[in-house]
Design an enzyme around this catalytic site. Structure first.
Site, PDB file in Angstrom:
ATOM      1  N   SER A   1      -0.428  -0.937  -3.459  1.00  0.00           N
ATOM      2  CA  SER A   1      -0.396  -2.373  -3.133  1.00  0.00           C
ATOM      3  C   SER A   1      -1.558  -3.034  -3.846  1.00  0.00           C
ATOM      4  CB  SER A   1      -0.566  -2.569  -1.625  1.00  0.00           C
ATOM      5  OG  SER A   1      -0.850  -3.929  -1.344  1.00  0.00           O
TER       6      SER A   1
ATOM      7  N   TYR B   1      -4.032  -0.859   6.604  1.00  0.00           N
ATOM      8  CA  TYR B   1      -2.960  -0.777   5.597  1.00  0.00           C
ATOM      9  C   TYR B   1      -3.567  -0.764   4.189  1.00  0.00           C
ATOM     10  CZ  TYR B   1       0.938  -2.275   2.636  1.00  0.00           C
ATOM     11  OH  TYR B   1       1.870  -2.370   1.629  1.00  0.00           O
TER      12      TYR B   1
HETATM   13  P1  NDP Z   1      10.696  -2.131   3.394  1.00  0.00           P
HETATM   14  O1  NDP Z   1      10.165  -2.089   4.794  1.00  0.00           O
HETATM   15  O2  NDP Z   1      11.531  -3.283   2.972  1.00  0.00           O
HETATM   16  O3  NDP Z   1      11.481  -0.765   3.087  1.00  0.00           O
HETATM   17  C1  NDP Z   1      10.847   0.454   3.402  1.00  0.00           C
HETATM   18  C2  NDP Z   1      11.649   1.626   2.933  1.00  0.00           C
HETATM   19  O4  NDP Z   1      10.883   2.801   3.258  1.00  0.00           O
HETATM   20  C3  NDP Z   1      12.983   1.770   3.642  1.00  0.00           C
HETATM   21  O5  NDP Z   1      13.878   2.406   2.764  1.00  0.00           O
HETATM   22  C4  NDP Z   1      12.633   2.669   4.828  1.00  0.00           C
HETATM   23  O6  NDP Z   1      13.697   3.463   5.321  1.00  0.00           O
HETATM   24  C5  NDP Z   1      11.599   3.581   4.195  1.00  0.00           C
HETATM   25  N1  NDP Z   1      10.697   4.130   5.199  1.00  0.00           N
HETATM   26  C6  NDP Z   1       9.851   3.473   6.020  1.00  0.00           C
HETATM   27  N2  NDP Z   1       9.222   4.341   6.842  1.00  0.00           N
HETATM   28  C7  NDP Z   1       9.715   5.569   6.531  1.00  0.00           C
HETATM   29  C8  NDP Z   1       9.478   6.860   7.033  1.00  0.00           C
HETATM   30  N3  NDP Z   1       8.634   7.078   8.041  1.00  0.00           N
HETATM   31  N4  NDP Z   1      10.157   7.895   6.491  1.00  0.00           N
HETATM   32  C9  NDP Z   1      11.043   7.690   5.476  1.00  0.00           C
HETATM   33  N5  NDP Z   1      11.303   6.485   4.950  1.00  0.00           N
HETATM   34  C10 NDP Z   1      10.648   5.435   5.487  1.00  0.00           C
HETATM   35  O7  NDP Z   1       9.406  -2.010   2.475  1.00  0.00           O
HETATM   36  P2  NDP Z   1       9.151  -2.492   0.953  1.00  0.00           P
HETATM   37  O8  NDP Z   1      10.329  -2.195   0.127  1.00  0.00           O
HETATM   38  O9  NDP Z   1       8.603  -3.860   0.989  1.00  0.00           O
HETATM   39  O10 NDP Z   1       7.939  -1.528   0.570  1.00  0.00           O
HETATM   40  C11 NDP Z   1       8.076  -0.386  -0.290  1.00  0.00           C
HETATM   41  C12 NDP Z   1       6.687   0.070  -0.682  1.00  0.00           C
HETATM   42  O11 NDP Z   1       6.009  -1.000  -1.368  1.00  0.00           O
HETATM   43  C13 NDP Z   1       5.793   0.446   0.493  1.00  0.00           C
HETATM   44  O12 NDP Z   1       4.997   1.549   0.153  1.00  0.00           O
HETATM   45  C14 NDP Z   1       4.934  -0.800   0.680  1.00  0.00           C
HETATM   46  O13 NDP Z   1       3.720  -0.504   1.316  1.00  0.00           O
HETATM   47  C15 NDP Z   1       4.759  -1.252  -0.753  1.00  0.00           C
HETATM   48  N6  NDP Z   1       4.402  -2.652  -0.908  1.00  0.00           N
HETATM   49  C16 NDP Z   1       5.231  -3.669  -0.502  1.00  0.00           C
HETATM   50  C17 NDP Z   1       4.846  -4.980  -0.677  1.00  0.00           C
HETATM   51  C18 NDP Z   1       5.686  -6.133  -0.272  1.00  0.00           C
HETATM   52  O14 NDP Z   1       5.192  -7.281  -0.322  1.00  0.00           O
HETATM   53  N7  NDP Z   1       6.958  -5.937   0.098  1.00  0.00           N
HETATM   54  C19 NDP Z   1       3.545  -5.327  -1.290  1.00  0.00           C
HETATM   55  C20 NDP Z   1       2.766  -4.192  -1.687  1.00  0.00           C
HETATM   56  C21 NDP Z   1       3.190  -2.910  -1.495  1.00  0.00           C
HETATM   57  P3  NDP Z   1      14.711   2.904   6.466  1.00  0.00           P
HETATM   58  O15 NDP Z   1      15.598   1.915   5.768  1.00  0.00           O
HETATM   59  O16 NDP Z   1      15.463   4.091   6.935  1.00  0.00           O
HETATM   60  O17 NDP Z   1      13.866   2.274   7.511  1.00  0.00           O
END
Ligand code: NDP
Length: 246
Positions: free
Chosen positions: A141, A155
């Site tokens: 991030s 975070y």
């Molecule tokens: P979302 O919450 O939209 O999606 C998260 C994804 O990760 C889903 O596919 C979810 O699965 C999966 N996931 C969450 N927890 C688990 C777990 N315990 N085990 C397995 N899978 C899991 O998040 P984003 O797409 O926004 O984020 C993706 C990455 O990007 C993350 O690492 C986040 O920290 C990072 N990020 C995001 C930003 C943003 O503004 N969106 C900014 C900076 C970084 P399921 O559908 O089954 O819940």
């Protein structure tokens, strides 16, 4: 667009948001894909069918990143069912926040386990399988480098841990011709951080380009780092945040 033809990729957290965009983009570039999810079984199955429609092999694996055995199993299942592993994308992550003094132990542990420990464990499990030319791409991030507001301290800490991990592992795997990189997204429109959410206007005010990024913006960077054009890129990070950290 077949720069990744014949490659086998594992994307953690691939069912929604940035992970789903990465799955789609790597598949469009020719890779066979395994991806994990925690709860979204239906969404994951729908995505798997879409990827199959492109003529790629695809596996959707239910694997909670907070569970070390599940993380290990997701790597071995990928190797077994796709016949190898060339690209690991550690994308799964959670955001829990609020003022530190109000955070529960459960929230703190969940952040450490999913955002840091799972990345370490998936990486450790993948290393023996990765061939020369292999890639590990972590999703961090932009908060890893600049924390411009409160409520996200733990975070942000989990994401800055990935900077050192990426650098350290790149040193270990460089001699084997394997590159390890970090992509640091800024505010990106997903369920985690919707562009119309309650804290969106505050974040938009910090972005030079004035608007949120799309999951596809991050997927494009991952495709570059996974592909042949990035053969000499390792131990470093790429920030995709519309100038939020400038
Ligand atoms: P979302 O919450 O939209 O999606 C998260 C994804 O990760 C889903 O596919 C979810 O699965 C999966 N996931 C969450 N927890 C688990 C777990 N315990 N085990 C397995 N899978 C899991 O998040 P984003 O797409 O926004 O984020 C993706 C990455 O990007 C993350 O690492 C986040 O920290 C990072 N990020 C995001 C930003 C943003 O503004 N969106 C900014 C900076 C970084 P399921 O559908 O089954 O819940």
């Amino acid at each position: 667009m077949s720069k990744l033809a014949g490659k086998k990729a594992l994307v953690t957290g691939g069912s929604r948001g940035i992970g789903a965009a990465i799955v789609r983009r790597l598949a469009a570039e020719g890779a066979d894909i395994a991806f994990t999810y925690q709860r979204s079984a239906e969404t994951a199955q729908a995505l798997a069918r879409e990827i199959e429609g492109l003529g790629r092999k695809v596996i959707a694996l239910q694997a909670d990143s907070a569970d070390p055995a599940a993380v290990q199993h997701s790597v071995s299942a990928t190797v077994e069912r796709l016949g190898g592993l060339d690209i690991l994308v550690n994308n799964a992550g959670i955001a829990r926040g609020g003022p530190l003094e109000q955070m529960t132990l459960e929230d703190i542990d969940a952040l450490l386990n999913v955002n840091i420990r799972a990345v370490v464990l998936a990486t450790r499990a993948a290393i023996p399988h990765l061939p020369r030319g292999g890639r590990i791409i972590n999703i961090g991030s932009n908060l890893a480098e600049r924390v411009a507001y409160g409520g996200v301290s733990v975070y942000s800490m989990t994401k800055s841990a990935l900077i050192a991990l990426t650098k350290g592992v790149s040193r270990e795997l460089g001699p084997r011709g394997i590159a390890v990189t970090l992509v640091n997204p800024g505010s990106t429109d997903t369920d985690m951080n919707p562009a119309q959410g309650p804290r969106a206007e505050m974040q938009r005010g910090l972005i030079s380009l004035g608007h949120y990024g799309k999951p596809e913006d991050i997927a494009a960077a991952v495709a570059f780092l996974a592909g042949p054009d990035a053969a000499h890129v390792t131990g470093t990070s790429l920030t995709i945040d519309g100038g939020q950290n400038a």
